[in-house]
Design a protein around this motif. Sequence first.
Motif, PDB file in Angstrom:
ATOM      1  N   TYR A  85      -0.906  18.658   5.717  1.00  0.00           N
ATOM      2  CA  TYR A  85      -1.344  17.302   5.366  1.00  0.00           C
ATOM      3  C   TYR A  85      -2.571  16.911   6.192  1.00  0.00           C
ATOM      4  CZ  TYR A  85      -0.517  12.686   3.320  1.00  0.00           C
ATOM      5  OH  TYR A  85      -0.625  11.527   2.608  1.00  0.00           O
ATOM      6  N   ASN A  86      -2.650  17.474   7.380  1.00  0.00           N
ATOM      7  CA  ASN A  86      -3.844  17.463   8.213  1.00  0.00           C
ATOM      8  C   ASN A  86      -4.488  16.099   8.376  1.00  0.00           C
ATOM      9  OD1 ASN A  86      -3.210  20.145   8.388  1.00  0.00           O
ATOM     10  ND2 ASN A  86      -4.679  20.799   6.849  1.00  0.00           N
ATOM     11  N   VAL A  87      -5.790  15.967   8.098  1.00  0.00           N
ATOM     12  CA  VAL A  87      -6.499  14.724   8.388  1.00  0.00           C
ATOM     13  C   VAL A  87      -5.898  13.528   7.653  1.00  0.00           C
ATOM     14  CG1 VAL A  87      -8.235  15.042   6.562  1.00  0.00           C
ATOM     15  CG2 VAL A  87      -8.781  13.648   8.581  1.00  0.00           C
ATOM     16  N   MET A  88      -5.289  13.765   6.501  1.00  0.00           N
ATOM     17  CA  MET A  88      -4.698  12.647   5.767  1.00  0.00           C
ATOM     18  C   MET A  88      -3.493  12.080   6.512  1.00  0.00           C
ATOM     19  SD  MET A  88      -5.048  10.549   3.372  1.00  0.00           S
ATOM     20  CE  MET A  88      -6.404  11.353   2.538  1.00  0.00           C
ATOM     21  N   GLY A  89      -2.801  12.913   7.280  1.00  0.00           N
ATOM     22  CA  GLY A  89      -1.705  12.415   8.099  1.00  0.00           C
ATOM     23  C   GLY A  89      -2.200  11.441   9.153  1.00  0.00           C
ATOM     24  N   ILE A  90      -3.359  11.736   9.735  1.00  0.00           N
ATOM     25  CA  ILE A  90      -3.953  10.827  10.713  1.00  0.00           C
ATOM     26  C   ILE A  90      -4.326   9.510  10.035  1.00  0.00           C
ATOM     27  CG2 ILE A  90      -5.909  10.511  12.277  1.00  0.00           C
ATOM     28  CD1 ILE A  90      -5.928  13.567  12.652  1.00  0.00           C
ATOM     29  N   CYS A  91      -4.866   9.610   8.829  1.00  0.00           N
ATOM     30  CA  CYS A  91      -5.218   8.398   8.073  1.00  0.00           C
ATOM     31  C   CYS A  91      -3.982   7.558   7.779  1.00  0.00           C
ATOM     32  CB  CYS A  91      -5.914   8.773   6.768  1.00  0.00           C
ATOM     33  SG  CYS A  91      -7.570   9.456   6.971  1.00  0.00           S
ATOM     34  N   LYS A  92      -2.885   8.199   7.415  1.00  0.00           N
ATOM     35  CA  LYS A  92      -1.676   7.446   7.096  1.00  0.00           C
ATOM     36  C   LYS A  92      -1.084   6.789   8.342  1.00  0.00           C
ATOM     37  CE  LYS A  92      -1.559   8.198   2.671  1.00  0.00           C
ATOM     38  NZ  LYS A  92      -1.941   7.115   1.739  1.00  0.00           N
ATOM     39  N   ALA A  93      -1.206   7.453   9.502  1.00  0.00           N
ATOM     40  CA  ALA A  93      -0.748   6.824  10.750  1.00  0.00           C
ATOM     41  C   ALA A  93      -1.560   5.563  11.021  1.00  0.00           C
ATOM     42  CB  ALA A  93      -0.888   7.808  11.901  1.00  0.00           C
TER      43      ALA A  93
ATOM     44  N   CYS B   2       4.236  15.157  12.276  1.00  0.00           N
ATOM     45  CA  CYS B   2       3.286  16.186  11.851  1.00  0.00           C
ATOM     46  C   CYS B   2       3.843  16.950  10.651  1.00  0.00           C
ATOM     47  CB  CYS B   2       3.017  17.150  13.008  1.00  0.00           C
ATOM     48  SG  CYS B   2       1.979  18.553  12.543  1.00  0.00           S
ATOM     49  N   VAL B   3       3.103  16.949   9.553  1.00  0.00           N
ATOM     50  CA  VAL B   3       3.445  17.726   8.360  1.00  0.00           C
ATOM     51  C   VAL B   3       2.316  18.733   8.160  1.00  0.00           C
ATOM     52  CG1 VAL B   3       3.889  17.669   5.885  1.00  0.00           C
ATOM     53  CG2 VAL B   3       4.710  15.801   7.333  1.00  0.00           C
ATOM     54  N   PRO B   4       2.471  19.960   8.645  1.00  0.00           N
ATOM     55  CA  PRO B   4       1.403  20.948   8.528  1.00  0.00           C
ATOM     56  C   PRO B   4       0.907  21.067   7.089  1.00  0.00           C
ATOM     57  CG  PRO B   4       3.114  21.790   9.959  1.00  0.00           C
ATOM     58  CD  PRO B   4       3.644  20.501   9.371  1.00  0.00           C
TER      59      PRO B   4
ATOM     60  N   THR C 231       0.853  -1.184   0.000  1.00  0.00           N
ATOM     61  CA  THR C 231       0.000   0.000   0.000  1.00  0.00           C
ATOM     62  C   THR C 231       0.893   1.239   0.000  1.00  0.00           C
ATOM     63  OG1 THR C 231      -1.913   1.044   1.069  1.00  0.00           O
ATOM     64  CG2 THR C 231      -0.187   0.183   2.519  1.00  0.00           C
ATOM     65  N   MET C 232       0.276   2.393  -0.218  1.00  0.00           N
ATOM     66  CA  MET C 232       1.027   3.641  -0.292  1.00  0.00           C
ATOM     67  C   MET C 232       0.762   4.487   0.951  1.00  0.00           C
ATOM     68  SD  MET C 232       2.612   3.252  -3.086  1.00  0.00           S
ATOM     69  CE  MET C 232       3.412   4.851  -2.880  1.00  0.00           C
ATOM     70  N   THR C 233       1.834   4.845   1.659  1.00  0.00           N
ATOM     71  CA  THR C 233       1.706   5.704   2.824  1.00  0.00           C
ATOM     72  C   THR C 233       2.532   6.970   2.603  1.00  0.00           C
ATOM     73  OG1 THR C 233       1.796   5.754   5.241  1.00  0.00           O
ATOM     74  CG2 THR C 233       3.616   4.618   4.101  1.00  0.00           C
ATOM     75  N   TYR C 234       2.718   7.763   3.672  1.00  0.00           N
ATOM     76  CA  TYR C 234       3.511   8.989   3.565  1.00  0.00           C
ATOM     77  C   TYR C 234       4.038   9.365   4.950  1.00  0.00           C
ATOM     78  CZ  TYR C 234       4.868  13.833   2.943  1.00  0.00           C
ATOM     79  OH  TYR C 234       5.590  15.004   2.961  1.00  0.00           O
ATOM     80  N   PHE C 235       5.145  10.079   4.965  1.00  0.00           N
ATOM     81  CA  PHE C 235       5.831  10.494   6.184  1.00  0.00           C
ATOM     82  C   PHE C 235       4.914  11.282   7.129  1.00  0.00           C
ATOM     83  CE2 PHE C 235       8.909  13.491   8.281  1.00  0.00           C
ATOM     84  CZ  PHE C 235       9.559  12.550   9.048  1.00  0.00           C
ATOM     85  N   GLY C 236       3.871  11.902   6.585  1.00  0.00           N
ATOM     86  CA  GLY C 236       2.925  12.661   7.404  1.00  0.00           C
ATOM     87  C   GLY C 236       2.162  11.801   8.385  1.00  0.00           C
ATOM     88  N   GLY C 237       2.268  10.481   8.266  1.00  0.00           N
ATOM     89  CA  GLY C 237       1.677   9.594   9.250  1.00  0.00           C
ATOM     90  C   GLY C 237       2.614   9.297  10.403  1.00  0.00           C
ATOM     91  N   GLU C 238       3.897   9.653  10.241  1.00  0.00           N
ATOM     92  CA  GLU C 238       4.906   9.419  11.277  1.00  0.00           C
ATOM     93  C   GLU C 238       5.210  10.685  12.070  1.00  0.00           C
ATOM     94  OE1 GLU C 238       8.331   7.088   9.731  1.00  0.00           O
ATOM     95  OE2 GLU C 238       7.197   7.120   7.847  1.00  0.00           O
TER      96      GLU C 238
END
Length: 270
Positions: free
Chosen positions: A162-170, A158-160, A149-156
């Motif tokens: 990226y917001n709610v999508m960062g929570i989803c990636k975590a 806080c990337v201002p 699957t595809m994730t992003y550093f914003g889940g690890e």
Amino acid sequence: MQFSGKKGLIIGVANENSIAWAIAKTIMEAGGECGFTHLPDRPDDERQRNRRRVSKLTDQYEQAKFLLPMDAQKDEDIRMVFEKAGETFGKIDFFLHSIAYADINDLRNDTVQTSRDGFKMAMDISVYSLISCCNAARDVMAENGAIATMTYFGGEKCVPGYNVMGICKAALDATVRYLAFDMGAQGVRVNALSAGPIKTLAGVGAGVKEMLEMYKHIAPLGYNTTHEEVGNSGAFLLSNASSGISGEILHVDGGYHAMGSPGRLLDQLK
């Protein structure tokens, strides 16, 4: 990497700039066969824009064996796609999940302003869809198969912006670890690819343009990740070359995730 004789499913191609397409091309050019999905078209869309955007890509490859609409919020759609994969291929060796979505208003607002309905939808499409897909895949997945699957550093971190999508990636990162355990019972590996900012349809909505210059200066390698690099890395995770790897997040971001300071960007601030 060799994919001759390997068959699989690619979910999440939107257009030629999609990371999923970069990975699929790498696989097909190495001999693999793929089934594809596209976003459902509205009943009043006679031109079937979503299907056409993907079909103009897949029609170029004889290794692309089918193209079906799939609503990631409908378990019956997901089951139908995996049943088609079973009918077409018998067993599949790999499956790529490249789906994420959040309402543009929730992405543009501060995280604290995320709407309840928007949060539910973003988590459903971006995270739960992987669980539903893996559940449907159990009957058609070959032993020693691979899921990515595809994730992003914003889940690890806080990337201002990226917001709610960062929570989803975590949540997606945690889901990968738990699914790696569940699917490991039948010898199937589950991993995630964390790419740096790339110009994709989803990336533009998440503010990727603003990130590109920053990444180029902070990442140890000093340049932005390319579609080709992500395509090769994604194909690696779905190939036999990555056997023994499961529950992992593979960063393909020029080393950006390893940095604890702005790095060479400091030189421009002096």
